[in-house]
Design a protein around this motif. Structure first.
Motif, PDB file in Angstrom:
ATOM      1  N   HIS A  92      19.228  13.055  60.979  1.00  0.00           N
ATOM      2  CA  HIS A  92      18.360  14.012  61.656  1.00  0.00           C
ATOM      3  C   HIS A  92      18.168  15.212  60.742  1.00  0.00           C
ATOM      4  O   HIS A  92      19.089  15.609  60.030  1.00  0.00           O
ATOM      5  N   TYR A  94      16.885  19.084  60.766  1.00  0.00           N
ATOM      6  CA  TYR A  94      16.435  20.329  61.379  1.00  0.00           C
ATOM      7  C   TYR A  94      16.840  21.511  60.507  1.00  0.00           C
ATOM      8  O   TYR A  94      17.277  22.548  61.003  1.00  0.00           O
ATOM      9  N   GLU A  95      16.715  21.361  59.219  1.00  0.00           N
ATOM     10  CA  GLU A  95      17.149  22.420  58.304  1.00  0.00           C
ATOM     11  C   GLU A  95      15.954  23.254  57.848  1.00  0.00           C
ATOM     12  O   GLU A  95      14.893  22.689  57.551  1.00  0.00           O
ATOM     13  N   TYR A  97      18.470  25.187  60.335  1.00  0.00           N
ATOM     14  CA  TYR A  97      18.637  25.178  61.789  1.00  0.00           C
ATOM     15  C   TYR A  97      18.291  26.533  62.401  1.00  0.00           C
ATOM     16  O   TYR A  97      17.715  26.614  63.490  1.00  0.00           O
ATOM     17  N   THR A 100      14.442  26.323  62.733  1.00  0.00           N
ATOM     18  CA  THR A 100      13.857  25.295  63.591  1.00  0.00           C
ATOM     19  C   THR A 100      14.249  25.443  65.054  1.00  0.00           C
ATOM     20  O   THR A 100      13.506  25.018  65.936  1.00  0.00           O
ATOM     21  N   HIS A 101      15.412  26.066  65.321  1.00  0.00           N
ATOM     22  CA  HIS A 101      15.889  26.183  66.689  1.00  0.00           C
ATOM     23  C   HIS A 101      15.913  27.631  67.192  1.00  0.00           C
ATOM     24  O   HIS A 101      16.528  27.910  68.221  1.00  0.00           O
ATOM     25  N   GLU A 175      14.885  11.993  63.835  1.00  0.00           N
ATOM     26  CA  GLU A 175      14.622  13.268  64.506  1.00  0.00           C
ATOM     27  C   GLU A 175      14.349  14.348  63.478  1.00  0.00           C
ATOM     28  O   GLU A 175      15.119  14.530  62.539  1.00  0.00           O
ATOM     29  N   SER A 176      13.246  15.044  63.680  1.00  0.00           N
ATOM     30  CA  SER A 176      12.963  16.262  62.935  1.00  0.00           C
ATOM     31  C   SER A 176      11.991  17.066  63.774  1.00  0.00           C
ATOM     32  O   SER A 176      11.483  16.584  64.783  1.00  0.00           O
ATOM     33  N   VAL A 178      10.417  21.295  64.967  1.00  0.00           N
ATOM     34  CA  VAL A 178      10.628  22.738  65.060  1.00  0.00           C
ATOM     35  C   VAL A 178      10.190  23.188  66.440  1.00  0.00           C
ATOM     36  O   VAL A 178       9.179  22.722  66.972  1.00  0.00           O
ATOM     37  N   TRP A 208      10.776  14.898  66.973  1.00  0.00           N
ATOM     38  CA  TRP A 208      11.499  14.826  68.234  1.00  0.00           C
ATOM     39  C   TRP A 208      10.775  15.589  69.331  1.00  0.00           C
ATOM     40  O   TRP A 208      10.274  16.696  69.109  1.00  0.00           O
ATOM     41  N   PHE A 214       9.411  20.604  70.875  1.00  0.00           N
ATOM     42  CA  PHE A 214       9.128  20.427  69.453  1.00  0.00           C
ATOM     43  C   PHE A 214       7.757  19.783  69.329  1.00  0.00           C
ATOM     44  O   PHE A 214       7.429  18.860  70.064  1.00  0.00           O
TER      45      PHE A 214
END
Length: 228
Positions: A92, A94-95, A97, A100-101, A175-176, A178, A208, A214
């Motif tokens: 996965h 999400y970098e 993080y 993206t989160h 999974e990727s 933002v 995802w 996202f």
């Protein structure tokens, strides 16, 4: 007893395997266990045991296996592949993080700072909140300039490519993405870099939770579709 837990999981898989036996072997793939929450070294021992239990029930189905630590890149590098030609490997992505989160309700301690730009631009960085912060959040804030760039993502994805070449195994990113609350300009910038890099490095990828938290909406309106 983790082996007992593996046997319990295999028993649940038995029901799914029986239901889909002989169905769509070229299109329907099973993922052994999503984001296991144990040490990589433990998983490298347990995964082969669990997989041996389910593989015995159907030798023809294709499977996907990932590593630990939310299927992150660093854990994936230490994953030991299995001796099975019908297994693909997932990570996965999400970098960074923190970007993206940002603002995610389910991880407030590490995502409390919002309006972070991508790529990094010092003049557009939000101020550090006055309230006490989670140590990881504070560290990531002061190191954001090191990770919020296409070059950083490229280096991280190269680790996946190198693993794939080392073991001659197919790898995909399942999974990727933002979070949609980020300003669209920054979201588009990130998604364009991420999708373009995945294509350049020939890594199949999935976004995802499309159209909810996202999203890739608006991406191609601005940049056009990335070309292989």
């Amino acid at each position: 007893d983790k082996k007992a837990e593996a046997r319990r999981i295999a028993a649940m898989w038995q029901q799914v395997i029986d239901l889909f036996r002989g169905v769509q072997y070229g299109a329907l793939v099973f993922e052994l266990y999503n984001e296991p929450r144990i040490a990589v070294e433990e998983w490298n021992t347990l995964a082969p045991y669990l997989f041996s239990l389910v593989r015995a029930k159907d030798p023809f189905r294709y499977w996907i296996i990932g590593s630990t630590d939310y299927n992150g890149v660093s854990a994936f590098e230490r994953l030991q592949p299995l001796n099975d030609a019908r297994v693909m490997y997932t990570f996965h992505f999400y970098e960074p993080y923190m970007f993206t989160h940002q603002g995610a309700a389910w991880d407030k301690a590490k995502t409390a700072i919002t309006q972070l730009p991508y790529p990094y631009q010092q003049q557009k960085m939000p101020a550090l909140p006055a309230k006490p912060l989670h140590p990881d959040l504070e560290y990531n804030y002061f190191n954001y300039n090191q990770v919020a760039s296409r070059e950083y993502m490229s280096r991280r994805l190269d680790k996946i490519v190198n693993w794939s070449k080392k073991y001659n195994k197919l790898v995909l990113c399942t999974e990727s993405g933002v979070i949609e609350s980020i300003p669209m300009q920054y979201r588009e910038n990130y998604l364009y870099d991420m999708t373009t890099l995945m294509r350049e490095k020939q890594i199949p990828y999935m976004i995802w939770d499309l159209d909810q938290s996202f999203s890739i909406k608006g991406l191609f309106e601005k940049h056009g579709a990335p070309q292989r």
